[in-house]
Design an enzyme around this catalytic site. Sequence first.
Site, PDB file in Angstrom:
ATOM      1  N   LEU A  27       0.853  -1.183   0.000  1.00  0.00           N
ATOM      2  CA  LEU A  27       0.000   0.000   0.000  1.00  0.00           C
ATOM      3  C   LEU A  27       0.893   1.239   0.000  1.00  0.00           C
ATOM      4  O   LEU A  27       2.089   1.152   0.278  1.00  0.00           O
ATOM      5  CB  LEU A  27      -0.900   0.010   1.235  1.00  0.00           C
ATOM      6  CG  LEU A  27      -1.854  -1.180   1.393  1.00  0.00           C
ATOM      7  CD1 LEU A  27      -2.482  -1.164   2.777  1.00  0.00           C
ATOM      8  CD2 LEU A  27      -2.923  -1.152   0.313  1.00  0.00           C
ATOM      9  N   SER A  28       0.306   2.397  -0.272  1.00  0.00           N
ATOM     10  CA  SER A  28       1.115   3.613  -0.231  1.00  0.00           C
ATOM     11  C   SER A  28       1.839   3.739   1.099  1.00  0.00           C
ATOM     12  O   SER A  28       3.020   4.085   1.145  1.00  0.00           O
ATOM     13  CB  SER A  28       0.229   4.846  -0.462  1.00  0.00           C
ATOM     14  OG  SER A  28      -0.298   4.853  -1.765  1.00  0.00           O
ATOM     15  N   GLU A  29       1.134   3.482   2.201  1.00  0.00           N
ATOM     16  CA  GLU A  29       1.776   3.498   3.516  1.00  0.00           C
ATOM     17  C   GLU A  29       1.166   2.478   4.453  1.00  0.00           C
ATOM     18  O   GLU A  29      -0.037   2.186   4.386  1.00  0.00           O
ATOM     19  CB  GLU A  29       1.676   4.881   4.165  1.00  0.00           C
ATOM     20  CG  GLU A  29       2.922   5.735   4.034  1.00  0.00           C
ATOM     21  CD  GLU A  29       3.004   6.400   2.674  1.00  0.00           C
ATOM     22  OE1 GLU A  29       4.133   6.727   2.237  1.00  0.00           O
ATOM     23  OE2 GLU A  29       1.956   6.605   2.069  1.00  0.00           O
ATOM     24  N   THR A  30       2.038   1.961   5.307  1.00  0.00           N
ATOM     25  CA  THR A  30       1.645   1.205   6.484  1.00  0.00           C
ATOM     26  C   THR A  30       2.090   2.011   7.695  1.00  0.00           C
ATOM     27  O   THR A  30       3.262   2.394   7.794  1.00  0.00           O
ATOM     28  CB  THR A  30       2.294  -0.178   6.505  1.00  0.00           C
ATOM     29  OG1 THR A  30       1.808  -0.950   5.382  1.00  0.00           O
ATOM     30  CG2 THR A  30       1.976  -0.922   7.792  1.00  0.00           C
ATOM     31  N   PHE A  63       5.638   3.731   6.764  1.00  0.00           N
ATOM     32  CA  PHE A  63       6.509   3.047   5.818  1.00  0.00           C
ATOM     33  C   PHE A  63       5.795   2.885   4.484  1.00  0.00           C
ATOM     34  O   PHE A  63       4.667   2.382   4.424  1.00  0.00           O
ATOM     35  CB  PHE A  63       6.898   1.661   6.338  1.00  0.00           C
ATOM     36  CG  PHE A  63       7.854   1.690   7.505  1.00  0.00           C
ATOM     37  CD1 PHE A  63       9.197   1.403   7.322  1.00  0.00           C
ATOM     38  CD2 PHE A  63       7.412   2.002   8.784  1.00  0.00           C
ATOM     39  CE1 PHE A  63      10.086   1.422   8.388  1.00  0.00           C
ATOM     40  CE2 PHE A  63       8.288   2.030   9.863  1.00  0.00           C
ATOM     41  CZ  PHE A  63       9.633   1.744   9.660  1.00  0.00           C
TER      42      PHE A  63
END
Length: 272
Positions: free
Chosen positions: A42-45, A61
């Site tokens: 995904l774009s961010e975790t 991240f």
Amino acid sequence: MKMYQVDAFTQELFKGNPAAVIVVDQWLDDHLMQNIAMENNLSETAFVKPLDQDNYEIRWFSPTDEVAFCGHATLASAFVLFKDFTQATTIQFHVRDLGIFIVSQETDGKIKMNFPIRRAELVTEYPQELREGLTKPFKAVYRNVQAYIVEYETVQDVLDEQPDLEKLKQLGNIRTAITASQPDVAITARGEGKFDCVSRYFAPAIGINEDPVTGSIHTAIVPLWADKLNQSRLVAFQASQRGGILDCVIESEQRIEISGYAKLYMQAELMI
């Protein structure tokens, strides 16, 4: 280990920007957090560590790097905390290098986030790769610590842009992040109708070809348009395939409020 996946800056599933959220008692190993983010793709975790019921540390991240600031994953994290971890309606995120984000939830579920403004300055010189990576005429180019922001003549130009992502990957190292990487690129134009500004965002160097909705860059895009339009309240639309709406208020020279809704998509158990 429980993980949530939340669609941010939307009231509909499969719209906005999906983010994974994991609440931990103690920080996991950095390599493990990066691997989880890579696996999620995904774009961010976001990883959140409680300090007490009202205060939390947060880290973000991408699939390839830890990043310095992520707005949509902050919204997703606040949504999860308000849902399952606190009775408070206002919390504080403590962020390395950026200070404290004050976040509150209204009775209808809308989440308001108080962020530092990260202004972009007009630049007259920029890498040739930026010019070669974009196909539409430039009206102006700005830069902040996160990205180049390219102003286009029309919303239609923003919608029609098909960038050369390999060219954008080659931009020089100006992006301030926890790990060194190339700058991201945003394109924007004055909005039409119910939106004051429209944008898209590209970050191929950190594994995100086009980000669905980018809260962090609106701490630069919205002040830019607030000055141009001489107004302090703006509605911004990020015109990705999924799309997302950001309600924004310039609170001072240093602070901006960015608000939106979120929708829970999934809860999962990580076998780690």
